[in-house]
Design an enzyme around this catalytic site. Structure first.
Site, PDB file in Angstrom:
ATOM      1  N   CYS A  11       0.775  -1.178   0.151  1.00 24.63           N
ATOM      2  CA  CYS A  11       0.000  -0.090  -0.009  1.00 24.63           C
ATOM      3  C   CYS A  11       0.781   1.258   0.109  1.00 24.63           C
ATOM      4  O   CYS A  11       1.603   1.328   0.734  1.00 24.63           O
ATOM      5  CB  CYS A  11      -0.847  -0.196   1.285  1.00 24.63           C
ATOM      6  SG  CYS A  11      -1.826   1.527   1.458  1.00 24.63           S
ATOM      7  N   CYS A  14       0.718   3.362   3.239  1.00 32.22           N
ATOM      8  CA  CYS A  14       1.468   2.727   4.456  1.00 32.22           C
ATOM      9  C   CYS A  14       2.916   2.720   4.055  1.00 32.22           C
ATOM     10  O   CYS A  14       3.561   2.719   5.067  1.00 32.22           O
ATOM     11  CB  CYS A  14       1.076   1.141   4.510  1.00 32.22           C
ATOM     12  SG  CYS A  14      -0.637   0.923   4.960  1.00 32.22           S
ATOM     13  N   ASP A  37      -0.620  16.597  -0.668  1.00 29.71           N
ATOM     14  CA  ASP A  37      -1.055  15.847  -2.296  1.00 29.71           C
ATOM     15  C   ASP A  37       0.255  16.089  -3.247  1.00 29.71           C
ATOM     16  O   ASP A  37       0.340  17.225  -3.461  1.00 29.71           O
ATOM     17  CB  ASP A  37      -2.225  16.059  -2.653  1.00 29.71           C
ATOM     18  CG  ASP A  37      -2.780  15.029  -3.594  1.00 29.71           C
ATOM     19  OD1 ASP A  37      -3.857  14.317  -3.010  1.00 29.71           O
ATOM     20  OD2 ASP A  37      -2.326  15.047  -4.654  1.00 29.71           O
ATOM     21  N   HIS A  53      -3.829   1.010   8.566  1.00 33.36           N
ATOM     22  CA  HIS A  53      -4.333   0.633   7.100  1.00 33.36           C
ATOM     23  C   HIS A  53      -5.801   0.172   7.492  1.00 33.36           C
ATOM     24  O   HIS A  53      -6.096  -0.874   7.804  1.00 33.36           O
ATOM     25  CB  HIS A  53      -3.694  -0.569   6.381  1.00 33.36           C
ATOM     26  CG  HIS A  53      -4.140  -0.583   5.064  1.00 33.36           C
ATOM     27  ND1 HIS A  53      -3.782  -0.100   4.036  1.00 33.36           N
ATOM     28  CD2 HIS A  53      -5.392  -1.389   4.323  1.00 33.36           C
ATOM     29  CE1 HIS A  53      -4.333  -0.415   2.860  1.00 33.36           C
ATOM     30  NE2 HIS A  53      -5.294  -1.205   3.276  1.00 33.36           N
ATOM     31  N   ASN A  94     -13.092  10.248  -0.864  1.00 35.15           N
ATOM     32  CA  ASN A  94     -13.800   9.369  -2.086  1.00 35.15           C
ATOM     33  C   ASN A  94     -13.449   7.983  -1.515  1.00 35.15           C
ATOM     34  O   ASN A  94     -12.541   7.390  -1.224  1.00 35.15           O
ATOM     35  CB  ASN A  94     -12.719   9.562  -3.072  1.00 35.15           C
ATOM     36  CG  ASN A  94     -12.796  10.984  -3.751  1.00 35.15           C
ATOM     37  OD1 ASN A  94     -13.576  11.682  -3.608  1.00 35.15           O
ATOM     38  ND2 ASN A  94     -11.377  11.555  -4.153  1.00 35.15           N
ATOM     39  N   GLY A 100     -14.601   7.440  -6.657  1.00 29.36           N
ATOM     40  CA  GLY A 100     -13.293   7.936  -7.116  1.00 29.36           C
ATOM     41  C   GLY A 100     -11.952   7.559  -6.352  1.00 29.36           C
ATOM     42  O   GLY A 100     -11.052   8.391  -6.495  1.00 29.36           O
ATOM     43  N   HIS A 105      -6.301   3.050   0.681  1.00 24.98           N
ATOM     44  CA  HIS A 105      -6.072   3.490   2.158  1.00 24.98           C
ATOM     45  C   HIS A 105      -6.817   4.500   2.370  1.00 24.98           C
ATOM     46  O   HIS A 105      -6.558   5.751   2.026  1.00 24.98           O
ATOM     47  CB  HIS A 105      -4.541   3.702   2.135  1.00 24.98           C
ATOM     48  CG  HIS A 105      -3.949   3.794   3.784  1.00 24.98           C
ATOM     49  ND1 HIS A 105      -3.001   3.001   4.283  1.00 24.98           N
ATOM     50  CD2 HIS A 105      -4.507   4.864   4.826  1.00 24.98           C
ATOM     51  CE1 HIS A 105      -2.697   3.691   5.685  1.00 24.98           C
ATOM     52  NE2 HIS A 105      -3.730   4.496   5.685  1.00 24.98           N
ATOM     53  N   HIS A 107      -8.371   8.007   3.346  1.00 25.89           N
ATOM     54  CA  HIS A 107      -8.106   9.210   3.570  1.00 25.89           C
ATOM     55  C   HIS A 107      -8.740  10.670   3.048  1.00 25.89           C
ATOM     56  O   HIS A 107      -9.854  10.243   2.415  1.00 25.89           O
ATOM     57  CB  HIS A 107      -6.701   9.531   2.327  1.00 25.89           C
ATOM     58  CG  HIS A 107      -7.005   9.105   0.888  1.00 25.89           C
ATOM     59  ND1 HIS A 107      -7.334   7.984   0.501  1.00 25.89           N
ATOM     60  CD2 HIS A 107      -7.484   9.870  -0.094  1.00 25.89           C
ATOM     61  CE1 HIS A 107      -7.658   8.134  -0.779  1.00 25.89           C
ATOM     62  NE2 HIS A 107      -7.664   9.143  -1.194  1.00 25.89           N
ATOM     63  N   HIS A 109      -9.173  14.180   1.927  1.00 27.42           N
ATOM     64  CA  HIS A 109      -8.547  15.414   1.038  1.00 27.42           C
ATOM     65  C   HIS A 109      -9.222  16.625   1.768  1.00 27.42           C
ATOM     66  O   HIS A 109     -10.413  16.983   2.236  1.00 27.42           O
ATOM     67  CB  HIS A 109      -9.287  15.506  -0.235  1.00 27.42           C
ATOM     68  CG  HIS A 109      -8.711  14.278  -1.043  1.00 27.42           C
ATOM     69  ND1 HIS A 109      -7.666  14.452  -2.097  1.00 27.42           N
ATOM     70  CD2 HIS A 109      -9.203  13.265  -1.296  1.00 27.42           C
ATOM     71  CE1 HIS A 109      -7.757  13.142  -2.740  1.00 27.42           C
ATOM     72  NE2 HIS A 109      -8.641  12.456  -2.184  1.00 27.42           N
TER      73      HIS A 109
HETATM   74  P1  5GP Z   1      -8.148   9.264  -4.245  1.00 27.29           P
HETATM   75  O1  5GP Z   1      -8.358   9.519  -5.843  1.00 27.29           O
HETATM   76  O2  5GP Z   1      -7.724   7.941  -3.913  1.00 27.29           O
HETATM   77  O3  5GP Z   1      -9.067  10.008  -3.291  1.00 27.29           O
HETATM   78  O4  5GP Z   1      -6.946  10.046  -3.943  1.00 27.29           O
HETATM   79  C1  5GP Z   1      -5.667   9.754  -3.996  1.00 27.29           C
HETATM   80  C2  5GP Z   1      -4.608  11.187  -4.184  1.00 27.29           C
HETATM   81  O5  5GP Z   1      -3.390  10.547  -3.682  1.00 27.29           O
HETATM   82  C3  5GP Z   1      -4.614  11.825  -5.131  1.00 27.29           C
HETATM   83  O6  5GP Z   1      -5.031  13.143  -5.183  1.00 27.29           O
HETATM   84  C4  5GP Z   1      -3.123  11.827  -5.559  1.00 27.29           C
HETATM   85  O7  5GP Z   1      -2.646  12.860  -6.284  1.00 27.29           O
HETATM   86  C5  5GP Z   1      -2.551  11.365  -4.296  1.00 27.29           C
HETATM   87  N1  5GP Z   1      -1.114  10.764  -4.347  1.00 27.29           N
HETATM   88  C6  5GP Z   1      -1.011   9.603  -5.194  1.00 27.29           C
HETATM   89  N2  5GP Z   1       0.344   9.116  -5.157  1.00 27.29           N
HETATM   90  C7  5GP Z   1       0.807   9.942  -4.274  1.00 27.29           C
HETATM   91  C8  5GP Z   1       2.304  10.144  -3.607  1.00 27.29           C
HETATM   92  O8  5GP Z   1       3.090   8.967  -3.611  1.00 27.29           O
HETATM   93  N3  5GP Z   1       2.438  10.997  -2.760  1.00 27.29           N
HETATM   94  C9  5GP Z   1       1.687  11.764  -2.434  1.00 27.29           C
HETATM   95  N4  5GP Z   1       1.858  12.837  -1.382  1.00 27.29           N
HETATM   96  N5  5GP Z   1       0.389  11.836  -2.944  1.00 27.29           N
HETATM   97  C10 5GP Z   1      -0.094  10.962  -3.806  1.00 27.29           C
HETATM   98 ZN    ZN Z   2      -2.415   1.162   3.767  1.00 28.93          ZN
END
Ligand code: 5GP
Ligand code: ZN
Length: 121
Positions: A11, A14, A37, A53, A94, A100, A105, A107, A109
Site C-alpha cells: 500500500c 502505508c 498531495d 491501514h 472518495n 473515485g 487506504h 484518506h 482530502h
Molecule cells: P483518491 O483518488 O484515492 O481519493 O486520492 C488519492 C490522492 O493521492 C490523489 O489526490 C493523488 O494525487 C495522491 N497521491 C498519489 N500518489 C501519491 C504520492 O506518492 N504521494 C503523495 N503525497 N500523494 C499521492
Molecule cells: Zn495502507
C-alpha cells in the site's frame, strides 16, 4: 506508530507512513499522518490518513471513534497553521470505485486556498 500488516506492505500510503516513500508531512501524531498531495488540486491540498491501514469507510466500526476524533482534531490544527480556518476549506473523502477512490487506504482530502467551485460531484 502501528505497523502495517504484511498484506498491506504494497500500500502506497502505508509506505509513506513507514517512511519508505518520502512525503511533505504537515502533521503527525501516534495515529494520524497528514502530508501534501503530490498532485494538488488547490493551493492547499493535504491528505489526512489513519496510520493504521483501513481501506475504506466500510471497515470503520465503533472502536475507531477516537481515531476519527483525532483526525478531525488534526484537521483543525492544520487549517489554523495553513491560515485557512476562517476563509474556509473543503474536506472530501472518495470511497470505493464510483466514489473515485484510487488509493485503497482511507484518506481525507483537505482543499483550500481558493474558492471551491461547485458544491458536490
Ligand atoms: P483518491 O483518488 O484515492 O481519493 O486520492 C488519492 C490522492 O493521492 C490523489 O489526490 C493523488 O494525487 C495522491 N497521491 C498519489 N500518489 C501519491 C504520492 O506518492 N504521494 C503523495 N503525497 N500523494 C499521492
Ligand atoms: Zn495502507
Amino acid at each position: 506508530m502501528e505497523d502495517c500488516m504484511e498484506s498491506f506492505s504494497e500500500c502506497l500510503f502505508c509506505k509513506i507512513v513507514k517512511g519508505e516513500i518520502p512525503s511533505q508531512k504537515v502533521f503527525e501524531n501516534e495515529t494520524v499522518l497528514a502530508f501534501r498531495d503530490i498532485n494538488p488540486q488547490a493551493p492547499i491540498h493535504i491528505l489526512i490518513i489513519p496510520k493504521r491501514h483501513l481501506e475504506s469507510i466500510l471497515e470503520i466500526n465503533e472502536q475507531d471513534t477516537p481515531l476519527f476524533a483525532s483526525i478531525f482534531a488534526a484537521i483543525k490544527q492544520i487549517v489554523a497553521k495553513e491560515g485557512i480556518a476562517e476563509r474556509g476549506f473543503r474536506i472530501a473523502l472518495n470511497n470505493g470505485p464510483e466514489g473515485g477512490q484510487l488509493i485503497k487506504h482511507l484518506h481525507f482530502h483537505l482543499l483550500g486556498g481558493r474558492q471551491m467551485i461547485g458544491r458536490l460531484g
